[in-house]
Scaffold this active site. Structure first.
Site, PDB file in Angstrom:
ATOM      1  N   GLY A 165       0.784  -1.222   0.000  1.00  0.00           N
ATOM      2  CA  GLY A 165       0.000   0.000   0.000  1.00  0.00           C
ATOM      3  C   GLY A 165       0.818   1.275   0.000  1.00  0.00           C
ATOM      4  O   GLY A 165       0.365   2.311  -0.482  1.00  0.00           O
ATOM      5  N   ASP A 166       2.026   1.225   0.571  1.00  0.00           N
ATOM      6  CA  ASP A 166       2.928   2.382   0.581  1.00  0.00           C
ATOM      7  C   ASP A 166       4.341   1.854   0.386  1.00  0.00           C
ATOM      8  O   ASP A 166       5.223   2.010   1.228  1.00  0.00           O
ATOM      9  CB  ASP A 166       2.806   3.143   1.896  1.00  0.00           C
ATOM     10  CG  ASP A 166       3.562   4.469   1.879  1.00  0.00           C
ATOM     11  OD1 ASP A 166       4.071   4.855   0.810  1.00  0.00           O
ATOM     12  OD2 ASP A 166       3.663   5.113   2.947  1.00  0.00           O
ATOM     13  N   ALA A 167       4.546   1.224  -0.768  1.00  0.00           N
ATOM     14  CA  ALA A 167       5.721   0.358  -0.972  1.00  0.00           C
ATOM     15  C   ALA A 167       6.970   1.086  -1.429  1.00  0.00           C
ATOM     16  O   ALA A 167       7.836   0.486  -2.055  1.00  0.00           O
ATOM     17  CB  ALA A 167       5.371  -0.752  -1.965  1.00  0.00           C
TER      18      ALA A 167
END
Length: 316
Positions: free
Chosen positions: A219-221
């Site tokens: 998701g926030d890679a």
């Protein structure tokens, strides 16, 4: 200036949680700041038989944000074999200085004084690729995540599935449009670009291609949200939901470059669609808007406005 985590109340809370986690007294022998890599004050309290990674949020929303992060780590552990940090005791701890998130410190490979990318080898990047592919092997029934919402950086992230269960609809309704509104409200996104982004959103059903089976996403890679160890990559700071796996692949290098070995490592576990390169910027639009919304007044934040303009020219 004294590091915020060295506040006596904070140190006491860390010691108390570590002792509870260990089952007997725990004493730290030193402290190393990691704040240069994060948006929160953070660092490692060195101790035996484990050290504690701590980060502090002094805002009223800190408990909600850290609880969401802890929920994300638990979800990843329950659905995959991908490595995540071990929570220390209750993990989320209130102190007079703010809310703490405490986990066992991960033994990072290489130097830790600079950015994570400074000490990474192609082997480290390949391990990040394999970790992402490991996440994506977990599948969901719908796009989104009914169990809990999250945060993309400091911004609330709604994960609730929508009535029309298609990736294009979810990406528009839950990712691009909310961040577009925040970027407009910040005053740092030109009106013409806002209209162009709306045109892009209208074209998403044609741009996104056929629907994929929803995959569990980090998701926030971006690459600072992985720790490279001797045993592989450890996932930190997740903002998970079920979505299109190319989102994670697009975000790994939207702040700073990665070695091509990352995609090679990913391909060892799961295929990378040949059309990904054409869609990469499409999957970054919501992240660009988030940077403008949060930091658009700074030279760094304003540098993302031309990237949004380029995406609008490419896709709208």
């Amino acid at each position: 200036m004294t590091h915020p985590l060295l506040d006596p109340e904070v140190v006491h809370a860390v010691r108390r949680a570590a002792a509870e986690h260990r089952g007997r007294a725990w004493t730290h022998a030193g402290f190393t700041s990691r704040s240069h890599r994060a948006s929160h004050p953070c660092g490692v309290f060195t101790g035996t038989p484990f050290s504690v990674f701590a980060k502090l949020d002094a805002t009223p929303g800190g408990q909600e944000q850290f609880t969401a992060e802890l929920n994300g780590l638990r979800l990843i552990r329950s659905r995959t074999a991908v490595a995540t940090p071990v929570p220390v005791a209750a993990a989320v701890v209130a102190t007079p200085a703010g809310t703490l998130l405490l986990t066992e410190a991960v033994a990072e490979r290489g130097a830790t004084s600079g950015q994570a990318a400074d000490g990474r080898t192609p082997r480290d990047y390949a391990a990040i690729g394999r970790a992402l592919a490991g996440l994506h092997q977990a599948r969901g029934e719908r796009f989104g995540l009914a169990e809990f919402d999250g945060f993309f950086g400091p911004l609330p992230q709604c994960n609730r599935p929508i009535g029309m269960d298609s990736w294009a609809a979810f990406y528009a309704e839950r990712r691009v449009l909310p961040l577009l509104r925040l970027a407009v409200d910040s005053g740092h996104l030109p009106a013409e670009l806002a209209r162009g982004t709306e045109r892009l959103v209208a074209r998403l059903p044609a741009l996104c291609g056929p629907d994929r089976v929803p995959s569990l996403l980090h998701g926030d890679a971006q690459q600072n949200n992985f720790v490279s160890t001797a045993d592989g990559a450890v996932v930190i700071d997740p903002a998970p939901y079920y979505g299109h796996p190319e989102i994670d692949l697009a975000l790994v290098d939207y702040f700073s470059p990665v070695d091509p070995a990352l995609l090679g490592g990913y391909a060892e576990v799961a295929p990378v669609d040949p059309g990904f390169a054409e869609r990469r910027e499409l999957w970054r639009v919501h992240a660009y808007l988030a940077v403008v919304a949060v930091d658009g007044a700074s030279p760094f934040g304003s540098s993302f406005v031309p990237r949004i303009a380029a995406a609008v020219r490419q896709y709208a």
